[in-house]
Scaffold this active site. Structure first.
Site, PDB file in Angstrom:
ATOM      1  N   ASN A  45       1.007  -0.875   0.622  1.00  0.00           N
ATOM      2  CA  ASN A  45       0.395  -0.006  -0.128  1.00  0.00           C
ATOM      3  C   ASN A  45       0.863   1.384  -0.153  1.00  0.00           C
ATOM      4  OD1 ASN A  45      -2.400  -1.546  -0.107  1.00  0.00           O
ATOM      5  ND2 ASN A  45      -2.714  -1.260   2.554  1.00  0.00           N
ATOM      6  N   ARG A 379      -9.388  -4.676 -14.616  1.00  0.00           N
ATOM      7  CA  ARG A 379      -8.183  -5.101 -13.835  1.00  0.00           C
ATOM      8  C   ARG A 379      -8.907  -6.884 -14.188  1.00  0.00           C
ATOM      9  NH1 ARG A 379      -4.682  -1.782 -11.110  1.00  0.00           N
ATOM     10  NH2 ARG A 379      -5.879   0.263 -10.458  1.00  0.00           N
ATOM     11  N   ARG A 409      -3.909   2.044 -13.587  1.00  0.00           N
ATOM     12  CA  ARG A 409      -2.866   1.615 -12.930  1.00  0.00           C
ATOM     13  C   ARG A 409      -1.944   0.683 -12.752  1.00  0.00           C
ATOM     14  NH1 ARG A 409      -3.265   6.059  -9.182  1.00  0.00           N
ATOM     15  NH2 ARG A 409      -2.678   6.762 -10.401  1.00  0.00           N
ATOM     16  N   HIS A 439     -13.886   3.147 -16.318  1.00  0.00           N
ATOM     17  CA  HIS A 439     -14.279   2.275 -14.079  1.00  0.00           C
ATOM     18  C   HIS A 439     -15.721   1.917 -14.676  1.00  0.00           C
ATOM     19  CE1 HIS A 439     -13.896   2.275 -10.195  1.00  0.00           C
ATOM     20  NE2 HIS A 439     -13.098   1.617 -10.464  1.00  0.00           N
ATOM     21  N   TYR A 472     -12.315  -9.779  -2.260  1.00  0.00           N
ATOM     22  CA  TYR A 472     -12.983  -8.971  -2.399  1.00  0.00           C
ATOM     23  C   TYR A 472     -14.456  -9.101  -2.309  1.00  0.00           C
ATOM     24  CZ  TYR A 472      -8.873  -6.254  -4.367  1.00  0.00           C
ATOM     25  OH  TYR A 472      -7.304  -6.471  -4.707  1.00  0.00           O
ATOM     26  N   ARG A 568     -14.211   2.603   3.663  1.00  0.00           N
ATOM     27  CA  ARG A 568     -13.658   1.939   3.995  1.00  0.00           C
ATOM     28  C   ARG A 568     -11.801   2.223   4.131  1.00  0.00           C
ATOM     29  NH1 ARG A 568     -11.738  -1.429  -0.219  1.00  0.00           N
ATOM     30  NH2 ARG A 568     -10.139   0.223  -0.855  1.00  0.00           N
ATOM     31  N   HIS A 596     -14.946  -3.901  -1.200  1.00  0.00           N
ATOM     32  CA  HIS A 596     -15.181  -3.076  -1.919  1.00  0.00           C
ATOM     33  C   HIS A 596     -16.395  -2.798  -2.942  1.00  0.00           C
ATOM     34  CE1 HIS A 596     -13.239  -2.697  -6.005  1.00  0.00           C
ATOM     35  NE2 HIS A 596     -12.561  -2.077  -5.872  1.00  0.00           N
TER      36      HIS A 596
END
Length: 695
Positions: A45, A379, A409, A439, A472, A568, A596
């Site tokens: 992270n 992703r 990213r 997204h 997730y 979160r 998530h």
């Protein structure tokens, strides 16, 4: 009120989130292997935070930008706060690491230093070095004819200080320095054969083995010092999308430049030789404000996750294994589409299996009456079933359109590979819209039925990724609702063609209308509160940082709307401030799974509404991305989502409440029975409409 009194800074809030992850590593009730994994996550992270957020702030500082943001911070002042908090977190992280190594030793697992091995073990490990490691190493001298080499971002290196043989160690004459990269292609952790009759498992770190044998690389020299270091570079891509002839080639070019990004952070092993340290500072051209981070222990604890995965017979030191259940609505049906003709279906991961999503695409690909499949990919997992299914559908002659977001990213290279594979199979591949990231998570299947066309849609809160769907928490809605289907068609036409923004029937889409829709829903709750009708908002997301959205929530609070937020990570809103936000409560849940999902519920004056979304309430999501907010029309599914939100709000084990001062505090559970929402949800069906969860 000043900005600092009304808002919490985004970056400082993120550091607090990472601190909550570290608390999971500190928690003695968390299984040992999971504690090591949390410790690893803290490092990964922080790497991303430094290479993107801190890198951007450093660029602003270098450019002389001195304006304050809406939370009252200048780049210079914020960097000082970030540095102070980061150093404090890293010190605590390594304190926890040392504690966990002791606990690991009690379990018969030893991560030890090479010098502590016995003679037989040293002989075996040296043989391993000579046969496997030595041929891969490339020592790089630094002198007039050999300039300082390119040090790759987030790779581990050794700085070696040398003296010619015969020279007295400690004198300054003829001191030279060399750099050796610790090969990332090799395992960072090396098993060592146990001592005879020992039940213990022994391991050493690759860099320690290199240090022990470093003299073999520099004949004619004596090693004065050898210490590890690591550089984090600016990894954000700078794309000229409008001027690029080919976006895919432009991103590939930027990925090559990423290796040469400006240094953002230097981590060094504690006690590094001053000659080597000074050389690194000069060659990396670090700003005087960016002091190296001295670390007492192995650099980059990200290796711990792989270490945990290689350890045998440690299942008793992990969370109990759970297998996702195939959704009961699809389990006994002949095919998924026949179920969706009758009703909508909600699938909640990781408790319910992602195989339902795979099967949805696989069935559509094999169905001769399916004419088209359209999908967004942000992703995707390494060995994705979905990619193969889409390719197979295109090869079978169906119209297959895939919007691949190349700018996701750190997944850019993987997505470029998927895009080429899909194109080779005959799919129409689109790289999204100029200036925006796509997204949204949506799939559209168009099928010929009884002389007409029917649309089937899947809308999700998470990526189409089989691996993360096991880690997730995310919600996915399957539906054949005609309004959602019509909007899905219009959305894909907008993303792939020149269609103007659509007059949406059901969904809301960023960057044009999603924020306006949320404002409309909040304004409606304000009206209900003022009229004395039920008025409440419960919203779950990853991050909340958009100033306009926060101000709108403050307005609702002042009007008497009760607001519960489950955020979160980053939260820039200050709850519980008198006269501003006393009707707002914020909690954060950090537990076994990464929270998530984005789910919102509105009381509606007694006529409840629920939505799922791909968007967090951040400026980038609301104004610089293609995102979806999708209504849930089915009353039973709507009730399930509200039950799920309520289950989160009842968590008093892993939930932490955000105070008006910006601190996260554990919830006092002395007066009530412990409730851990993720474990409660694992009892499949607890959150569904036939459960006993309180609404």
């Amino acid at each position: 009120m000043s900005g600092a009194q009304k808002y919490i800074n985004r970056d400082l809030s993120w550091l607090e989130f990472n601190r909550r992850v570290l608390e999971e590593a500190e928690d003695a009730s968390t299984p040992l292997m999971e504690r090591l994994s949390f410790l690893s996550i803290v490092s990964s992270n922080l790497d991303e935070f430094m290479s993107v957020r801190v890198a951007g702030l450093q660029e602003q500082r270098k450019a002389g930008y001195a304006k304050t943001d809406f939370t009252g911070y200048t780049p210079q002042g914020l960097l000082k706060r970030i540095t102070k908090r980061t150093f404090r977190t890293v010190r605590q992280q390594y304190k926890v690491y040392r504690e966990l190594m002791k606990l690991l030793s009690r379990e018969g697992i030893e991560l030890t230093n090479v010098q502590e091995l016995d003679a037989e073990q040293k002989a075996l490990i040296k043989m391993h070095f000579l046969e496997i490691i030595y041929p891969v190493l490339t020592p790089m001298a630094v002198d007039v004819s050999r300039p300082f080499p390119l040090v790759h971002s987030k790779e581990l290196y050794l700085a070696v200080v040398l003296k010619p043989e015969g020279q007295v160690i400690g004198t300054e004459e003829k001191t030279v320095c060399a750099i050796v990269q610790v090969p990332s292609i090799l395992s960072r952790v090396i098993p060592v054969r146990c001592r005879k009759n020992s039940r213990r498992s022994c391991y050493v770190l690759l860099e320690d083995l290199l240090k022990e044998n470093i003299s073999l690389l520099f004949s004619g020299y004596t090693t004065e010092a050898v210490h590890a270091f690591r550089v984090t570079r600016n990894s954000d891509l700078t794309l000229n999308e409008e001027g690029a002839e080919d976006l895919l080639q432009e991103i590939e070019k930027e990925l090559r430049r990423r290796k040469h990004g400006l240094p953002v952070r230097l981590e060094v092993e504690k006690g590094m030789h001053p000659h080597a340290l000074q050389l690194l500072k000069e060659e990396l051209e670090l700003s005087p404000e960016d002091e190296p981070l001295e670390i007492e222990g192995p650099l980059d604890l990200g290796f711990l996750s792989k270490f945990v995965s290689m350890l045998p017979n440690v299942d008793h030191l992990k969370y109990e294994k759970t297998e996702p259940v195939y959704p009961s609505e699809f389990d006994e049906a002949d095919d998924i589409l026949s179920v969706l003709r009758e009703k909508d279906v909600l699938v909640y991961h990781p408790y319910e299996s992602f195989e339902a999503v795979n099967d949805f695409i696989l069935e559509a690909a094999a169905d001769s009456d399916v004419l088209a499949i359209k999908m967004t990919l942000y992703r995707v997992s390494v060995n994705s079933v979905l990619i193969q299914a889409l390719a197979g559908a295109a090869e079978a002659g169906k119209q297959v359109t895939v919007v691949v977001e190349l700018k996701a990213r750190f997944d850019e290279e993987r997505n470029i590979a998927w895009a080429r594979q899909l194109e080779n199979a005959g799919c129409h591949v689109v790289y999204g819209l100029v200036g925006l990231k796509t997204h949204a998570k949506i799939t559209l299947v168009v099928r010929r039925e009884d002389g007409a066309l029917r649309r089937y849609v899947h809308v999700g809160t998470g990526n189409y990724n089989e691996n993360t769907a096991r880690l997730y928490t995310d919600a996915g809605l399957f539906t054949s609702h005609p309004d959602i289907g019509a909007d899905a068609s219009a959305l894909f036409n907008e993303m792939t063609g020149y269609s103007t923004p659509h007059d949406w029937r059901s969904i809301a889409v960023a960057p044009i209308g999603l924020k306006d829709k949320l404002f409309e829903l909040i304004d409606r709750e304000i009206e209900h509160a003022q009229a004395g009708r039920p008025a409440r908002i419960v919203a779950k997301m990853n991050s909340l940082s958009n100033q306009q959205m926060i101000d709108k929530l403050y307005e609702a609070s002042q009007a008497g709307v009760k607001i519960d937020l489950i955020v979160r990570g980053v939260c820039c809103l200050r709850p519980g401030v008198e006269g501003l936000s006393e009707n707002i409560q914020v909690i954060s849940i950090v537990d076994r799974y990464l929270e998530h999902s984005r789910i919102m519920a509105f009381a509606g004056g007694g006529e409840e509404e629920a939505y799922i979304s791909s968007a967090d309430w951040m400026t980038r999501n609301l104004s610089r991305r293609v995102e979806i907010l999708c209504p849930v029309y089915d009353p039973a599914i709507r009730r399930s989502l509200i039950n799920l939100l309520q289950l989160n709000l009842q968590d008093n084990v892993k939930a932490r409440r955000l105070s008006s001062m910006g601190a996260y505090v554990r919830i006092d559970k002395e007066a009530q029975a412990p409730l851990r929402s993720q474990f409660a949800a694992a009892e499949l069906g607890l959150w569904k409409t036939n459960s006993n969860a309180k609404a």
